[in-house]
Design a protein around this motif. Structure first.
Motif, PDB file in Angstrom:
ATOM      1  N   LEU A  23       0.829  -1.203   0.000  1.00 10.18           N
ATOM      2  CA  LEU A  23       0.000   0.000   0.000  1.00 10.18           C
ATOM      3  C   LEU A  23       0.868   1.259   0.000  1.00 10.18           C
ATOM      4  N   VAL A  24       1.975   1.234   0.739  1.00  4.86           N
ATOM      5  CA  VAL A  24       2.909   2.363   0.716  1.00  4.86           C
ATOM      6  C   VAL A  24       3.419   2.587  -0.703  1.00  4.86           C
ATOM      7  N   ALA A  34       1.317  11.752   1.302  1.00  3.24           N
ATOM      8  CA  ALA A  34       1.421  10.952   2.521  1.00  3.24           C
ATOM      9  C   ALA A  34       0.562   9.711   2.386  1.00  3.24           C
ATOM     10  N   VAL A  35       0.962   8.666   3.098  1.00  5.41           N
ATOM     11  CA  VAL A  35       0.126   7.478   3.229  1.00  5.41           C
ATOM     12  C   VAL A  35      -0.176   7.326   4.717  1.00  5.41           C
ATOM     13  N   LYS A  36      -1.431   7.070   5.050  1.00  3.77           N
ATOM     14  CA  LYS A  36      -1.828   7.063   6.454  1.00  3.77           C
ATOM     15  C   LYS A  36      -2.400   5.710   6.865  1.00  3.77           C
ATOM     16  N   LYS A  91      10.051   8.083  -0.391  1.00  5.50           N
ATOM     17  CA  LYS A  91       9.899   9.543  -0.347  1.00  5.50           C
ATOM     18  C   LYS A  91       8.429   9.975  -0.256  1.00  5.50           C
ATOM     19  N   ILE A  92       7.721   9.354   0.659  1.00  7.37           N
ATOM     20  CA  ILE A  92       6.342   9.708   0.944  1.00  7.37           C
ATOM     21  C   ILE A  92       6.201   9.803   2.457  1.00  7.37           C
ATOM     22  N   ASN A  93       5.430  10.760   2.937  1.00  8.68           N
ATOM     23  CA  ASN A  93       5.277  10.948   4.377  1.00  8.68           C
ATOM     24  C   ASN A  93       4.462   9.816   4.995  1.00  8.68           C
TER      25      ASN A  93
END
Length: 357
Positions: A23-24, A34-36, A91-93
């Motif tokens: 999923l990331v 961002a991925v939460k 490189k994603i929050n």
């Protein structure tokens, strides 16, 4: 400032770290900022007799309790470290929503998060709000199911916590903190609100995107939108209405078992939504009404000039009969039509020749 797009993985990993890592990757590939995820200890969040929501019963059946449904969806500490590491690599929050105080402490003190997402269901959980504020973290708070009064009360708790007020917590202390100048300044620095309709999927008739402006006017804070509708039209519309944050659930496959998959976007839909938002973001512009660079080259072609409607002899008076307006617009503007009528031709003009007077 660019719209901050949060791809909400939530519990759509079904308790699998491998699926969570995928999923990331999916969120990163789609271009999300961002991925939460969601961080919780099921027994600390849900009582044994808590019923499922109607949508949860619809998607997972009624053969188990809400606690039994949620317990397998927990991610342990090591999984969180792995996910944060993957986010750094891609490189994603990394973001997560804490549903209990221990989970909040873990996210801040162990994972080092400086931004927390408070979900709609916790907006009345004053102890959790206070603990979040006292960490000094910035807060994104969803406002589903709430009134303006409830939002104000929640912001009062956050303001009280940000101020590190030594006064014992109370509703009156929260109210005073909310209305204080210092409390308001800290809220503006650290808090964003998300409009939300807490239903899965949310009916289009209940989305009420005009609330975005209501929240801006009421609280003077950055306002975004957490979307639970089917498809991608509504979050793109929210971007057009000025949302500064867009949050949307996504999944690897809507057919997977679990409570949230069916109301989530699949990877190609997530990509399409983000592309749509970025296009809207570009299209919003800067509010200045002036000809754009691409328009400049079309002005001469699209506009008109004063031209002879027929042959005109030198000394002949210009009239409504012998002059008209035609393209291109590189001659005398039609705005001077009436001035022209008060003069006579200074030379011979052929039909369609631009008027000079």
């Amino acid at each position: 400032m660019s719209i901050y797009i949060v791809a909400e993985a939530g519990v759509n990993h079904n308790g699998s770290l491998d699926m969570a890592l995928e999923l990331v990757d999916c969120a990163s590939d789609a271009g999300a900022d961002a991925v939460k995820f969601q961080t919780f200890h099921a027994e600390k969040v849900i009582s044994e007799n808590a019923p499922k929501a109607e949508y949860q019963t619809h998607t997972t059946g009624d053969g188990q309790s809400q606690l039994d449904m949620v317990r397998p969806l927990e991610l342990g500490a090591e999984a969180h470290y792995s996910l944060k590491k993957r986010c750094n690599e891609r490189k994603i929050n990394f973001l997560s929503t804490p549903f209990d105080e221990d989970s909040l402490d873990f996210l801040v003190h162990n994972l080092g998060l400086r931004r927390l997402k408070i979900p709609s269901g916790e907006i009345t959980n004053a102890p959790l709000l206070l603990r979040a504020a006292r960490t000094g973290s910035s807060i994104i708070m969803s406002t589903g199911m709430s009134t303006l009064g409830e939002i104000e009360e929640a912001l009062g708790v956050l303001a009280f916590g940000f101020l590190n007020n030594e006064t014992p917590p109370s509703r009156e202390a929260f109210r005073k903190s909310f209305f204080s100048n210092e409390g308001q300044n800290l809220l503006k620095q650290r808090v964003s609100l998300l409009h939300c309709t807490t239903e899965y999927p949310a009916p289009f008739s209940e989305v009420n995107l005009r609330v975005l402006e209501t929240l801006k006017q009421a609280f003077g804070l950055p306002v975004g939108y957490s979307d639970h509708t089917e498809g991608i039209a509504v979050p793109i519309a929210a971007a057009a209405l000025g949302a500064v944050i867009i949050e949307k659930h996504f999944t690897l496959n809507k057919g997977l078992p679990g409570p949230d998959h069916k109301a989530s976007l699949e990877p190609d839909e997530l990509f399409a939504m983000i592309q749509g938002i970025r296009k809207v973001e570009m299209a919003l512009g800067n509010s200045r009404k002036i000809p754009t660079p691409s328009e400049q080259k079309n002005k001469v072609i699209a506009r008109k000039s004063l031209v002879a409607n027929k042959e005109i002899k030198k000394g002949e008076a210009f009239s409504c009969d012998n002059i008209t307006m035609k393209r291109p617009g590189d001659g005398v503007s039609p705005f001077f039509f009436w001035d022209c009528l008060e003069t006579c031709a200074g030379k011979d003009f052929k039909k369609d020749e631009e008027i000079i007077y």
